[in-house]
Design a protein around this motif. Structure first.
Motif, PDB file in Angstrom:
ATOM      1  N   UNK A  66       0.835  -1.212   0.000  1.00 46.69           N
ATOM      2  CA  UNK A  66       0.000   0.000   0.000  1.00 46.69           C
ATOM      3  C   UNK A  66       0.869   1.261   0.000  1.00 46.69           C
ATOM      4  N   UNK A  67       1.888   1.274   0.864  1.00 45.49           N
ATOM      5  CA  UNK A  67       2.766   2.452   0.905  1.00 45.49           C
ATOM      6  C   UNK A  67       3.576   2.565  -0.386  1.00 45.49           C
ATOM      7  N   UNK A 102       2.511   1.726  -3.360  1.00 47.49           N
ATOM      8  CA  UNK A 102       1.591   2.320  -4.349  1.00 47.49           C
ATOM      9  C   UNK A 102       1.454   3.825  -4.104  1.00 47.49           C
ATOM     10  N   UNK A 103       1.214   4.186  -2.832  1.00 40.13           N
ATOM     11  CA  UNK A 103       1.017   5.611  -2.512  1.00 40.13           C
ATOM     12  C   UNK A 103       2.291   6.396  -2.862  1.00 40.13           C
ATOM     13  N   UNK A 138       2.952   6.638  -6.776  1.00 36.87           N
ATOM     14  CA  UNK A 138       2.012   7.516  -7.494  1.00 36.87           C
ATOM     15  C   UNK A 138       2.068   8.957  -6.999  1.00 36.87           C
ATOM     16  N   UNK A 139       2.493   9.151  -5.749  1.00 37.36           N
ATOM     17  CA  UNK A 139       2.672  10.544  -5.289  1.00 37.36           C
ATOM     18  C   UNK A 139       3.875  11.153  -6.006  1.00 37.36           C
ATOM     19  N   UNK A 171       2.838  12.073  -9.329  1.00 36.75           N
ATOM     20  CA  UNK A 171       2.069  13.318  -9.258  1.00 36.75           C
ATOM     21  C   UNK A 171       3.012  14.519  -9.110  1.00 36.75           C
ATOM     22  N   UNK A 199       6.346  13.520   0.302  1.00 35.03           N
ATOM     23  CA  UNK A 199       5.406  12.507   0.807  1.00 35.03           C
ATOM     24  C   UNK A 199       5.771  11.141   0.209  1.00 35.03           C
TER      25      UNK A 199
END
Lengths: 433, 165
Positions: free
Chosen positions: B105-106, B108-109, B112-113, B116, B141
């Protein structure tokens, strides 16, 4: 597969992840991510997860949470609670059960600066229980009182639970704070009445303490005046529109810090522990909010909150019955899942229902906070009970026995608030037209 | 040598997490003082006009940079009253599974951050008054999420080693 079936499967997955021991914030994010990916597509799901975490972490509005936590932590670290307890003890200690009543009074005042139930319970377990032991109070009363008074943190402003509710339900923090004052005081008074009745029925549970002179009593009021000043500054400034909730958090923190520094009540070590503790807690809460935001996006594409709202409003029952059902869900959920996490998980689902039923979301915020108070002391996830039992080394069963009379009086107060919304709504109506 | 390397990496990750945590603490205190000064000067008719945008940056640092240390300190909320009743073997299996889910999960975050962030870099999005670019926040982040992945990975390793001992 229909959207509704996917929605139900994702909720089941969410609870499986909870039970497996995955962090609640990540469980919500993961379930929301998978659900969003299945319904929309995974390309969009990847973007939404990153965007939600980025937005929550860099949100001005959400910053209010760590700031109010910091204010409470510095107040706790600076020993303000001890001075407040001393004042309550001076005024009430000489009557049967008076030391416990003094604890209620001190915790109510302490709440003006500290928004955490567990911090309040831990603080008073350290200060008040040894004092009550000295006068021969039975553990069932002393520990039960301390575990219960911590929960006043949920409703009396500046409550972190109320701030989170306001952010998620998109209502005014100032109005919600004002709406919490009268019910909070009502609960505090009902705790005192419960203690009085308990000690009348069985005088051995709470014998009389020492009687203080009026000089000692008035001298002890200095700390109360300081705390009252900070409370008026924060809540008054916020409701009068002098500053935003985030600014109120900063101003309050600065004021409490100035207070403890001027009075030389805090050491550098305690100060740093307070800052670290608040950053840790703030991070935990914002992670929960980020996870709930991802899950909320999934719920939005399934339209589940609206389907549930339509179903509930379509039932041919009085709307009070629906409210009672929702409160039962809150009580059960709140007693199994950590209160903050359950708040963040459930508010986006229930608030649209409340609005659709024609209720005021401010009123519901207060009702929800009282239910959360009860959830905190209900087994099996009774956080304040665990904290008090851990600090005082009193068996959990004894602490539980001590909270039952308070649970009864909280239930009565909850029913009053449910059936007489004006109790919570009249103050914001008068002061914030 | 082999057993020393993970220990050294773990020590390094812990030091990084601690340093980031101190930066978080500094950021929240800066928010408190900056906002207080701004409110007071606003009442005096002389507001600090960049407070809002600086507070946004500092807020992201406060929360993002605290994530790895919060994990090390076990600050995140877990519903463990059922898993603690299970036999140790099953508890360990659940722990390893949830740690890997958290790493995924981290990951992926974080990934993708950062994507971004590179988009924000390309478009040149920046704050209105101080003209501070937005992309470092997203990169920051993302970086925190990757550090968190390493922390979680070592959590699994430590858990297994503790079990063996």
């Amino acid at each position: 597969m229909s959207v509704e079936v996917i929605g139900i499967l994702i909720i089941i997955l969410l609870f499986v992840l909870f039970v497996m021991g995955l962090e609640i914030s990540l469980a919500m994010a993961l379930a929301g991510f998978i659900g969003y990916g299945v319904i929309v597509n995974f390309e969009a799901a990847f973007s939404i997860v990153a965007m939600d975490f980025y937005t929550v972490f860099s949100s001005y509005g959400f910053l209010v949470i760590p700031l109010f936590i910091l204010m409470g932590q510095i107040g706790t670290g600076g020993g303000i609670s001890k001075a407040l307890y001393d004042s309550g003890y001076r005024f009430l200690g000489h009557i049967p059960g008076g030391l416990a009543m003094g604890t209620v009074a001190a915790a109510t005042a302490f709440k003006a600066i500290c928004g955490s139930a567990t911090a309040t319970a831990a603080t008073f377990a350290t200060i008040a229980v040894p004092e009550m032991d000295r006068y021969g109070y039975r553990k069932v009363l002393s520990c039960g009182t301390v575990a219960t008074v911590g929960t006043l943190g949920c409703i009396l402003p500046p409550s972190v639970s109320l701030i989170i509710y306001a952010v998620l339900a998109d209502v005014s923090v100032g109005k919600l704070f004002l709406a919490g004052i009268v019910p909070g005081l009502l609960l505090a008074v009902s705790f005192v009445v419960t203690l009085y009745a308990w000690c009348k029925i069985d005088p051995t549970v709470g014998p009389r303490g020492e009687k203080s002179t009026w000089k000692e009593r008035f001298r002890s009021l200095t700390s109360v005046a300081w705390v009252l000043g900070v409370f008026i500054l924060v809540v008054g400034g916020l409701t009068m529109g002098f500053f935003s909730p985030t600014e109120a958090g900063s101003i309050g923190t600065f004021a409490v810090l100035a207070l403890v520094v001027i009075k030389r009540d805090i050491t550098w070590k305690r100060f740093m522990e307070s800052v670290m503790g608040s950053v840790r807690l703030g991070c935990m809460v914002l992670m929960l909010l980020a996870g709930a935001t991802v899950l909320g996006h999934f719920f939005a594409v399934t339209k589940m909150p609206f389907i549930i709202a339509d179903w509930l409003t379509g039932l041919h029952v009085h709307r009070s019955v629906v409210i009672i059902l929702i409160l039962i869900v809150f009580l059960i959920g709140g007693s199994f899942i950590e209160d903050m996490a359950f708040t963040i998980l459930s508010i986006p689902i229930f608030v649209p229902i409340i609005i659709k039923l024609g209720y005021d979301p401010i009123w519901f915020g207060v009702v929800f906070a009282v239910t959360a108070m009860m959830g905190i002391i209900l087994p099996p996830m009774a956080m304040t009970v665990f904290v008090v039992s851990g600090i005082t080394k009193v068996p959990i069963g004894t602490v539980y026995k001590g909270i039952y009379p308070f649970l009864l009086c909280m239930s009565v107060c909850l029913l009053i608030l449910v059936f007489f919304p004006e109790v919570s709504l009249w103050l914001p109506r008068i002061l914030m037209k | 040598m082999r057993s020393e390397s993970p220990g050294r990496v773990l020590g390094f990750v812990r030091r990084i997490s601690r340093l980031m945590f101190w930066i978080s603490c500094g950021a929240i205190l800066t928010i408190v003082f900056l906002t207080t000064v701004d409110v007071v000067s606003r009442r005096l008719g002389n507001p600090i006009d960049f407070t809002y945008e600086l507070v946004l940056y500092l807020g992201a640092i406060t929360i993002g940079f605290a994530i790895p240390q919060a994990t090390i300190d076990r600050a995140h909320v877990v519903m463990d009253f059922l898993t603690v009743q299970l036999p140790p073997g099953l508890q360990r299996a659940f722990n390893i599974t949830t740690r890997f889910l958290a790493i995924a999960m981290f990951g992926i975050i974080g990934w993708h951050t950062i994507k971004m962030g590179s988009y924000l870099h390309t478009t040149g999005q920046a704050s209105a008054i101080l003209n501070i670019p937005d992309y470092p926040v997203a990169y920051g982040i993302g970086f925190c999420c990757f550090i968190e992945c390493v922390v979680l990975f070592f959590d699994v390793l430590e858990g297994s080693r503790g079990q063996e001992q």
